[in-house]
Design a protein around this motif. Sequence first.
Motif: not given
Length: 400
Positions: A221, A277, A374, A376, A379-380, A386
């Motif tokens: 983002n 991140s 895991e 959060a 997500a960034n 991957n």
Amino acid sequence: MDLPTPFRFAYQPGVVRFGADCTADLAAELATQDIERALVCCGESVGASPVREAVETGLGDRHAGTFAGTSAQKALVEAAGARERFHETDADAMLAVGGGSALDVAKAAAVLIASGQPVNEAAADVAETGALTIPDDDLPPIVSVPTTLAGADLSQVAGLAATPESGGVDEPVGGGISDPKLMPTALFYDPLLFDHTPAGVLAASAMNGFDKAIETLYAANATAISDATAIHALRFCRDSLPELGGGTDDRDVLREAVAGIMLAQYGASRPDGSTLSLIHAFGHGLTAVSDVQQGAAHGAIAPHALTYIFEQTDGRRGLLADGFGVDSDDPAETADAVVDAVARVRDGLGLPARLRDTAVPESGLDRAAKITHEDAFMANAPPGLNTTEAELREVLERAW
């Protein structure tokens, strides 16, 4: 050139004051914001240092009182104590002085003041949901005077812990809160105050703040606005931070370091999410399995995390190269030079280069990889990265 992509940048930082002795303007700034009486919230060490005197002097008759009971634990009982002192002194604002723990406790106290929730019920909520409920009512204004470089101040998030002392849990439980109302309404970056922070504390905190600029550039983002401040943050940090490792009394070095970390935070904590991140996710995993200091964990893992990113994605290495002054047209050489630049900052700060030289046990690497995967903040991660738990475990092994 890395062309800007479409974005929405919703960001409402507080007023930022920067400069030597800017805390002398505390009373004037508070008057501008219609704040009558601020409760100073700090830890015991800051409470016994010249920093406290400088802040209280700057507040003048707007100093309601001082609560010097915060700790690195960021316990809810500390926030409840600050709330009690807030009411005793008839304050109308919280003023956090020191590191991230003081600011996080002040933020939690502001939530408890607004909600009126008993501390045992708040602790039970943290155990059940991982967070405090932010009331619809306005919170007391929060003002920040940082004295470390971890970069927790220009932020709308806070960490906290529910402990048995609260009466609501049987064992310690960690959690956090995030809401735009937690963004400080005013922040005072006074390089003179950092003179009083122990060199080891300053160096370790600096690595944490420095990594915010790195991650802001490659985050999913990222925006052109945060790109600009992050690149300039790296330009300040790449030269100033290595000078902090053994301690320094060079005021120009401190001024550059403080400015760099301030810029590293700009736009990193927003209502639509954080730009933190992979490195910070690793930090959470490593601190969950040991007593390692966050900055030391970052120092050991950051070069390896970047190498992993560059193996799979571009990682916006060109923008990182701009920040570090790397001049190469070869993508592989650019990636290697960026990793080397990060390692040089780490080494200059005097932080461990290997996890085995920290408090992290090798037996904890499997669990650290799972927690990281895991987290959060994953997500960034950069587009195209991957991750698998097994790959993260391999990165940790390299860092070990």
